[in-house]
Scaffold this motif. Structure first.
Motif, short mmCIF file in Angstrom:
data_model
loop_
_atom_site.label_atom_id
_atom_site.label_comp_id
_atom_site.label_asym_id
_atom_site.label_seq_id
_atom_site.Cartn_x
_atom_site.Cartn_y
_atom_site.Cartn_z
N LEU A 133 -18.75 -6.59 7.97
CA LEU A 133 -18.37 -7.75 7.15
C LEU A 133 -19.26 -7.86 5.93
O LEU A 133 -18.88 -8.37 4.89
CB LEU A 133 -18.48 -9.02 8.00
CG LEU A 133 -17.72 -10.24 7.55
CD1 LEU A 133 -16.24 -9.95 7.40
CD2 LEU A 133 -17.92 -11.37 8.55
N LYS A 169 -18.40 -6.15 12.34
CA LYS A 169 -17.33 -6.97 12.89
C LYS A 169 -17.44 -6.95 14.42
O LYS A 169 -18.01 -6.00 15.00
CB LYS A 169 -15.98 -6.42 12.44
CG LYS A 169 -15.74 -6.70 10.95
CD LYS A 169 -14.31 -6.45 10.58
CE LYS A 169 -14.07 -6.90 9.16
NZ LYS A 169 -12.73 -6.52 8.70
N LYS A 195 -8.56 -10.57 8.07
CA LYS A 195 -9.44 -10.05 9.13
C LYS A 195 -10.91 -10.42 8.84
O LYS A 195 -11.65 -10.80 9.75
CB LYS A 195 -9.28 -8.53 9.24
CG LYS A 195 -7.98 -8.12 9.92
CD LYS A 195 -7.89 -6.61 10.09
CE LYS A 195 -7.17 -5.97 8.93
NZ LYS A 195 -7.06 -4.53 8.98
N ASN A 196 -11.29 -10.29 7.59
CA ASN A 196 -12.68 -10.64 7.24
C ASN A 196 -12.95 -12.13 7.45
O ASN A 196 -14.01 -12.51 7.93
CB ASN A 196 -12.96 -10.28 5.78
CG ASN A 196 -13.14 -8.79 5.59
OD1 ASN A 196 -13.21 -8.04 6.56
ND2 ASN A 196 -13.19 -8.35 4.34
N ALA A 232 -13.24 -12.88 11.19
CA ALA A 232 -14.54 -12.41 11.70
C ALA A 232 -15.66 -13.27 11.15
O ALA A 232 -16.64 -13.58 11.85
CB ALA A 232 -14.75 -10.95 11.31
#
Lengths: 466, 445
Positions: free
Chosen positions: B314, B336, A155-156, A159
């Motif tokens: 993030l 995010k 997910k990081n 993104a």
């Protein structure tokens, strides 16, 4: 613990040139790199010992001689995912515990993945070197790659790739390999792609780790303030790393394409255009390596270079312009990077290409070669001032099969550079006609002005975020 | 020896013994003196490599600009590479490259610094060139026209097309209304266009004088010889009267301030800033450590909460710094896509509340201190790094010896100090919040 059988593979240099205790020398010409030792453990791990008593610190850099070019097709970025997950769980510690334990001693862990290699590193004040060694060994040799951490990192990473578009220079750098290399192993970075990241599994990561993280495929550089007893601890920490053969795929040659084309990546809100001009470069072991470096410095490295003088100083078109190369196992990319305000895109690209093509056509002058040789000589001691930068250079040289004599003979090799050798290298390696030009800019302000340069293909920047 | 103190014996990994040993281990020789014309000179001999670093820093930055002429200090920094009668503009390129030298410069709110790193045998020449451009610069109108465009490109790159740069600029004007810290060293586009030849000449005459400068020479040299050379090249430069613009101060902030930047972006960003006292205040030691506890590293409080546990950001970071007229403590969170920034503001608020009301453990403080000390030592590894640190401490603190004595100050900070400074400076009514919101139809899908 079984005592390792140790032998010195090579005592590379022993001249009196360590960072301490030296009298002022006779200038740069007399400079020699600091002494270090090379040792190979029975399991095949090579260790470079580079002591430095000047300050109370120790640093460890482990190069794994594999990088993103070995990502299987469809699994682009598994090298980067593997490196990112190393510190996200071991048999003894969870990800938060690893961060906590590292930072409690003022240390940290980082792993950088390049196309041909990976470097994992930690450093600490020497008071804390035992704890750092324990953690570093555990992270590298006993990672567990927990599924939950893979999901978090996926997910990081997704993104992160999306947000890259908001950093124009970084985004243009991310797009350029694909434009130059296509499906070639050098055509993607260790960050992967949105598609490959979505399909990556824990088994992919475990397989990559099993296949490439091996002592026979690794070199460890140990730098800083330590004694023989601590050297023994380092050996004991890594001698149990199971040896195995590492089978790597062959990297193909630079892909064949011809002509000059433009990829205009449209983003309407940008005030500036990011301009990347790329072409086929060279492998690291090319004999003309230093001639090419000299040529690139003359063409576009900071104050006084041709591109800097023409595009920045004379025309006021940019704040920065650089020529660069990234030599690898197989020909890496070579290119020019700059940026300018939207209304000057056409002029900047045209004048940059004019300057570059004149450079290729007419070559360099005696005066330029004399200046760049003096600059390279002068920069040499400063480049290797810290033993950590020396370690890094030795690791990279090792990866490309270049012996340490490269550094020992560096100054003499610079002296041997001549106008004719530089111009021969330019003629051989600097391509004026087959170029890929990537422009990240508002289409409206730039498309027409780029048509004279070559065929222009336009894509919305969001296409690259899917 | 690179340093005065010999090898530091390996000590147990306990904080109590480390700083004392560390303070001894990082000692290096520095000699400071002044010329009659007011030039401050600091010499740091070090023979580890055959190279020297010459740092010439001036006590002038964007805080010395008048409204309507923002960006002048930085614009002028660029003009310093345009040559004199004796050393033309090719000096800053081909000529110094032919001597094996690298060079550059930087401008902050409080100072402007120039450096040349070169082979040791070039030291005399470097001093001659630097002293010459301190007083004899040619400011060619044609060069001004071209360089103005270069500076504007720098502004576009750093502040207009970069989300973080845009936040920095908005944060400055939100946090301050009257202070020159309400603008950044890059200045506004309008003011860059407005800067005249007269402005540049006047700025040069008073601020580029020896009594407004600090000269640091570090590296492989003979001290007696260098002193003679410094006297020869700088001794005859005239002292100038320096008149700085009257600095307006902002009254204490009474209520929270907010600003929203709406732009094309893939995800929101949140920044929360607090004013701090000026650099001379002793609370900066505790604030530096508190910023590490809060937002530096993967084990910092905000990283663990926002990035790791809640997975809504993030990246996070927090920094504290002092300056001549006032400091700042700023927290950044890169979110995010599709995350509501107000949720993140609340998480940060909650963490700040904990800092103010829940005691911080000794272990957590020790961790922050270890991180800080490690960075400290990393900054000392190169001769040019030490030269820069000497110049910075001398300009900012007026006393380079704090390079060494500050370690003890960090050692003296207690968990109670962290709570106290959080209570004093990091309160809800003193927040300045800048939020970047993606425009509808932008990339945040």
């Amino acid at each position: 613990m079984k005592r390792a059988l140790i032998f010195l593979a090579a005592l590379v240099t022993a001249v009196g040139c360590a960072s301490g205790g030296r009298k002022p020398s006779g200038g740069s010409a007399a400079f020699q790199i600091r002494p270090y030792e090379t040792q190979v453990l029975p399991n095949g791990l090579t260790i470079l010992w580079i002591p430095d008593q000047s300050l109370p610190y120790v640093s460890l850099q482990m190069m794994v001689r594999t990088g993103s070019a070995q990502d299987p097709a469809g699994k682009e970025g598994v090298s980067g995912m593997t490196a990112a997950l190393l510190e996200r769980g071991t048999a003894r510690r969870s990800a938060p515990q690893i961060s906590e334990d590292l930072e409690q001693i003022g240390s940290g862990f980082g792993a950088e993945v390049q196309p041909d290699y990976t470097v994992a590193a930690s450093s600490a004040l020497s008071f804390n070197k035992d704890n750092m060694l324990t953690l570093f060994q555990e992270i590298l040799l006993k990672p567990t790659f927990p599924q939950a951490e893979l999901e978090r990192q996926r997910k990081n990473s997704l993104a992160g790739l999306q947000k890259l578009a908001d950093r124009p220079e970084d985004f243009s750098e991310y797009l350029m390999p694909r434009y130059l290399y296509g499906a070639h192993p050098y055509g993607h970075s260790a960050a992967g792609t949105p598609t490959s990241l979505k399909g990556m599994t824990r088994a992919d990561v475990q397989n990559y780790y099993k296949r490439h993280y091996a002592p026979s495929n690794s070199v460890l550089a140990v730098v800083g303030q330590y004694d023989n007893a601590w050297k023994q601890k380092v050996i004991e920490a890594f001698q149990g790393w199971n040896t195995k053969e590492v089978d790597k795929g062959e990297v193909p040659d630079f892909p064949a394409w011809s002509g000059t084309e433009v990829l205009l990546v449209d983003r309407p809100d940008l005030n500036q255009a990011q301009i990347q001009i790329g072409f086929k470069g060279v492998p690291r072991n090319v004999p003309e390596y230093l001639d090419i470096r000299a040529a690139l410095k003359i063409l576009g490295e900071s104050f006084g270079s041709r591109l800097f003088d023409e595009i920045r100083v004379k025309r006021g078109l940019t704040y920065g312009i650089y020529s660069w190369f990234d030599p690898r196992l197989k020909p890496g990319p070579m290119g020019i990077y700059t940026f300018t305000r939207a209304e000057k895109i056409g002029e900047t690209v045209t004048e940059t290409l004019n300057t570059y093509r004149q450079f290729v056509k007419n070559g360099v002058t005696d005066e330029e070669v004399a200046v760049v040789k003096a600059l390279m000589r002068g920069q040499f001691p400063r480049t290797f001032e810290t033993p950590e930068t020396l370690a890094r250079q030795l690791l990279i040289l090792n990866r490309y099969g270049i012996g340490p004599e490269y550094l020992q003979n560096y100054l003499a090799a610079v002296d041997a550079i001549s106008k004719s050798s530089v111009n021969a290298a330019i003629k051989k390696y600097f391509d004026p006609d087959n170029l890929r030009i990537l422009v990240y800019a508002p289409r409206k302000a730039s498309e027409e002005s780029l048509k004279s340069v070559g065929k222009v293909q336009v894509k919305d920047y969001k296409e690259f975020l899917r | 020896m690179k340093f005065l103190i010999a090898l530091l014996l390996a000590a147990p990994s306990v904080w109590a013994s480390a700083p004392d040993a560390l303070e001894k281990a990082i000692q290096f020789p520095v000699e400071k003196y002044s010329l009659p014309n007011g030039l401050t000179v600091l010499l740091h001999p070090d023979n580890s490599i055959p190279a020297v670093s010459v740092q010439t820093w001036f006590r002038v930055g964007s805080k010395d600009e008048a409204r309507g002429r923002t960006g002048l200090a930085h614009f002028f920094e660029h003009m310093m590479f345009k040559g004199t009668k004796a050393f033309g503009k090719d000096t800053w390129g081909k000529f110094l490259n032919s001597k094996g030298a690298d060079m550059n410069a930087f401008t902050s709110n409080d100072y402007t610094g120039y450096y040349i790193n070169a082979p040791a045998e070039q030291l005399d020449l470097l001093l001659e060139i630097e002293s010459d451009r301190m007083r004899n610069l040619l400011i060619d109108p044609k060069e001004v026209v071209s360089e103005r465009e270069v500076v504007k490109e720098e502004r576009r790159m750093r502040y207009e097309d970069q989300i973080d740069g845009g936040i920095r600029e908005r944060m400055a004007s939100l946090m301050y209304e009257k202070s020159p810290y309400s603008w950044l060293p890059i200045g506004s586009m309008a003011d860059l266009n407005a800067a005249s030849m007269d402005d540049l000449h006047a700025f040069y005459k008073q601020f580029y004088s020896p009594n407004n400068a600090v000269l640091v020479v570090a590296g492989s040299f003979d001290t007696a010889r260098v002193k003679k050379a410094v006297e020869k090249y700088y001794g005859g430069l005239p002292r100038e009267n320096i008149t700085r613009p009257v600095v307006e101060s902002d009254p204490p902030q009474k209520a929270m301030r907010t600003a929203t930047i709406s732009r094309e972006a893939q995800a929101p960003t949140v920044a929360i800033g607090y004013r701090l006292p000026d650099i001379s205040h002793a609370d900066h030691y505790a604030l530096d450590l508190l910023s590490i506890v809060l937002g530096q590293g993967n084990s910092s409080r905000l990283y663990k909460d926002l990035v790791y546990k809640k997975e809504i950001a993030l990246s996070v970071s927090s920094y504290s710094w002092g300056q001549a007229l006032g400091g700042q403590f700023v927290v950044y969170a890169g979110l995010k896509p599709k995350v509501d920034p107000q949720v993140v503001v609340k998480v940060i608020d909650d963490e700040m509340r904990k800092l103010r009301h829940t005691p911080i453990s000794q272990k957590e403080l020790d961790k922050a201190r270890n991180v800080l000390l490690k960075d400290y030592v990393d900054g000392l590894k190169k001769v040019s790094g030490r030269a820069r640190m000497i110049a910075n401490y001398e300009i900012v603190h007026g006393d380079y010896t704090r390079i060494f004595s500050d370690l003890k100050k960090y050692q003296d900070v207690t968990p109670q100090d962290l709570t106290r400074v959080a209570m004093t400076y990091l309160t809800p009514s003193k927040r300045n919040i800048v939020i970047v919101l993606p425009k509808k139809g932008g990339g945040s899908k």
